[in-house]
Scaffold this active site. Structure first.
Site, PDB file in Angstrom:
ATOM      1  N   ASP A 290       0.614  -1.103   0.145  1.00 29.85           N
ATOM      2  CA  ASP A 290      -0.123  -0.076  -0.029  1.00 29.85           C
ATOM      3  C   ASP A 290       0.882   1.044   0.016  1.00 29.85           C
ATOM      4  O   ASP A 290       1.217   1.770   1.106  1.00 29.85           O
ATOM      5  CB  ASP A 290      -1.044  -0.083   1.319  1.00 29.85           C
ATOM      6  CG  ASP A 290      -2.027   1.038   1.211  1.00 29.85           C
ATOM      7  OD1 ASP A 290      -2.138   1.804   0.120  1.00 29.85           O
ATOM      8  OD2 ASP A 290      -2.646   1.298   2.437  1.00 29.85           O
ATOM      9  N   GLU A 324      -2.737   9.944  -0.776  1.00 29.99           N
ATOM     10  CA  GLU A 324      -3.990   9.303  -0.614  1.00 29.99           C
ATOM     11  C   GLU A 324      -4.447   9.178   0.799  1.00 29.99           C
ATOM     12  O   GLU A 324      -5.441   8.995   1.255  1.00 29.99           O
ATOM     13  CB  GLU A 324      -3.886   7.959  -1.194  1.00 29.99           C
ATOM     14  CG  GLU A 324      -5.235   7.175  -1.504  1.00 29.99           C
ATOM     15  CD  GLU A 324      -5.563   6.096  -0.455  1.00 29.99           C
ATOM     16  OE1 GLU A 324      -6.514   5.619  -0.528  1.00 29.99           O
ATOM     17  OE2 GLU A 324      -4.675   5.998   0.333  1.00 29.99           O
ATOM     18  N   GLU A 325      -3.412   8.997   1.826  1.00 31.46           N
ATOM     19  CA  GLU A 325      -3.769   8.472   3.151  1.00 31.46           C
ATOM     20  C   GLU A 325      -4.057   9.499   4.087  1.00 31.46           C
ATOM     21  O   GLU A 325      -5.025   9.421   4.900  1.00 31.46           O
ATOM     22  CB  GLU A 325      -2.457   7.597   3.648  1.00 31.46           C
ATOM     23  CG  GLU A 325      -2.021   6.400   2.872  1.00 31.46           C
ATOM     24  CD  GLU A 325      -2.814   5.413   2.829  1.00 31.46           C
ATOM     25  OE1 GLU A 325      -3.898   5.486   3.546  1.00 31.46           O
ATOM     26  OE2 GLU A 325      -2.528   4.228   2.489  1.00 31.46           O
ATOM     27  N   HIS A 452      -1.165  -0.731   6.091  1.00 31.38           N
ATOM     28  CA  HIS A 452      -1.375   0.086   7.273  1.00 31.38           C
ATOM     29  C   HIS A 452      -0.458  -0.343   8.579  1.00 31.38           C
ATOM     30  O   HIS A 452      -0.917   0.210   9.571  1.00 31.38           O
ATOM     31  CB  HIS A 452      -2.669   0.557   7.510  1.00 31.38           C
ATOM     32  CG  HIS A 452      -3.292   1.403   6.537  1.00 31.38           C
ATOM     33  ND1 HIS A 452      -4.570   1.977   6.712  1.00 31.38           N
ATOM     34  CD2 HIS A 452      -2.991   1.349   5.351  1.00 31.38           C
ATOM     35  CE1 HIS A 452      -5.105   2.490   5.703  1.00 31.38           C
ATOM     36  NE2 HIS A 452      -4.064   2.179   4.730  1.00 31.38           N
TER      37      HIS A 452
HETATM   38 ZN   LIG Z   1      -3.478   2.511  -0.475  1.00 31.28          ZN
END
Ligand SMILES: [Zn+2]
Length: 505
Positions: A290, A324-325, A452
């Protein structure tokens, strides 16, 4: 069935090909198109299968830069690295575009049970959480399984306490609701802090962070094991008291950058197929799944398309979104710089769901069908069903176009057609009318075991799976970019204008 000896190298029977050629230039060019596309697909799949370029570049990103929180010094290095990687991939017009991202930095943090036992808890503060007061918070914990249970307790049961959401895992989207909205809902009832079971199905005492909706109460994720311990102690009738201390830096906005590069189209360079992943990650692990892998699947796909002897008709634009996060600053920047080009975006492809081998495509036609006002919210019309009826019709149109390409996609096992959202970074563009695609991964993927968390590291990336996903992405992107006609017209109906760039810089 035509015997193989009567088949042309294009796979079209020779007699049929001769007929097509005799029928006139329009039909002949269709046959030329098919022959060129078949050769291109063979090359894309062949090179993707043999290539380790994407895998090696991902290793470099993960091992030499590591995790990359938007706005952090590591992210600035990752932006430099991305420009160099895009140039190495042979892309044109490689450049960066400024974005503004929320400034949040994790500081020292800890949580421990102080009564009825002394026990350190495995935790990670949630992204954008406020800090505890200096010295931390010590309070009794109330455990809830759902928002209904929280509401049933009301202010009398919640005020002055730490709320622990220890829900039953039924999948990521339900779980992430607690992480995202738990703090603000508990704060409204007077909770002094919030703890949340990590959003994962499997755990080896690994906490998973993620973004929350701003709340005045500090909030942290606990590992599944730590949350379970508190729940069992509380269920046994023993009041549990926890001490939570977090000292995070919350500032104003910081500068960061999206990174872009292109394979310029040969016939309609102004028409764009957007392909993307997000370069930022949480501040733990290496941001491998991610979404380093998403960036490299897409960059590898673009590199393979760049290597074709004849470029596709339209431009393939690679974007590594910068945020994005934390705060969605990457999308904001793209809309600011390119909002006026949305009608020329024939499709977007996002990869942000891990490295498991895709079985096909997720297809998003919401924005194409739904009338929106100038703020992008759905307009309620007298005929409210019409957008949904149109969405079904448009989806069928895309489905039939993809079925026509099954000669290219079926040998890669990429035949799943799944309606849904294509990805967070391009969601806004899809709302404004862009056709969106994502890679459809199997539902039993282990992605959420790692994402995450400190366990999101390069050693869990599978080179062969990355290559297969790059092949699928390259073939699908190429076919959309090279199709004589857009898959869906713009506008599909009378649309309001897309957002105009305001203060692009
Ligand atoms: Zn992502």
């Amino acid at each position: 069935m035509t015997p193989p000896s009567l088949r042309s190298p294009t796979g079209i029977p020779t007699a049929a090909l001769l007929l097509l050629l005799a029928a006139g230039p329009g039909v002949a060019s269709e046959a030329d198109d098919r022959a060129r596309q078949e050769a291109a697909v063979r090359q894309l799949v062949g090179e993707a299968t043999l290539s380790r370029w994407g895998y090696d570049k991902l290793r470099e990103l993960c091992d030499t830069i590591g995790h990359r929180l938007a706005g952090s010094p590591a992210m600035a290095r990752a932006v430099d690295w991305s420009e160099a990687a895009m140039r190495e991939a042979g892309l044109s017009n490689v450049h960066r575009e400024p974005a503004r991202v929320t400034d949040w930095t994790r500081g020292p943090e800890s949580a421990r049970i102080v009564s009825p036992i002394e026990k350190e808890l495995t935790m990670l503060g949630l992204g954008r959480s406020v800090s505890t007061p200096p010295g931390g918070i010590t309070a009794a914990v109330v455990v809830v399984r759902s928002f209904d249970e929280l509401n049933a307790l009301g202010t009398a049961g919640v005020a002055g306490r730490i709320v622990l959401f220890d829900y039953e895992w039924t999948g990521y989207s339900a779980a992430s609701e607690f992480r995202t909205n738990g703090a603000s809902k508990a704060a409204a009832l007077g909770a002094v802090a919030v703890l949340c079971r990590s959003a994962t199905g499997r755990s080896q005492d690994t906490p998973h962070t993620g973004r929350l909706v701003y709340a005045k109460t500090p909030a942290a994720a606990l590992s599944v094991e730590s949350a379970g311990l508190i729940r069992r102690l509380a269920a046994a009738g023993t009041p549990v008291t926890v001490h939570l201390a977090m000292d995070h830096h919350v500032g104003e906005k910081r500068d960061c950058h999206n990174v872009l590069g292109e394979v310029v189209g040969r016939e309609r360079p102004e028409e764009i197929v957007l392909v993307n992943g997000h370069l930022d990650s949480w501040d733990v692990g290496q941001g491998a799944q991610d979404d380093g892998i998403g960036c490299l699947i897409m960059l590898e796909a673009a590199r393979l398309i760049r290597n074709l002897p004849v470029p596709p008709r339209r431009t393939v634009r690679v974007v590594f979104f910068t945020d994005e996060e934390i705060s969605g600053g990457g999308t904001d920047s793209y809309l600011r710089h390119h909002g006026h080009e949305i009608p020329r975006h024939v499709a977007g492809f996002e990869s942000d769901a891990g490295g498991e081998v895709a079985t096909g495509l997720v297809v998003d036609v919401r924005g194409v069908a739904v009338l929106r006002d100038s703020l992008g919210t759905m307009v309620t019309t007298a005929d409210t069903l019409r957008p949904f009826v149109e969405a079904v019709a448009l989806r069928k149109q895309v489905q039939s176009a993809l079925a026509d390409w099954s000669w290219a996609l079926a040998p890669l096992g990429a035949t799943t057609f799944k309606p849904g959202g294509s990805g967070v970074d391009i969601d806004e563009l899809c709302k404004w009318g862009m056709l969106g695609f994502g890679l459809a991964h199997p539902t039993d993927t282990d992605y959420f075991d790692y994402h995450h968390s400190p366990a999101d590291t390069f050693d869990r990336v599978d080179a062969k799976k990355l290559a297969r996903n790059a092949a699928i992405a390259a073939v699908a992107i190429y076919l959309v970019a090279d199709a004589p006609d857009r898959l869906l017209p713009w506008p599909a109906r009378t649309e309001p204008p897309p957002p105009t760039p305001t203060g692009a810089r």
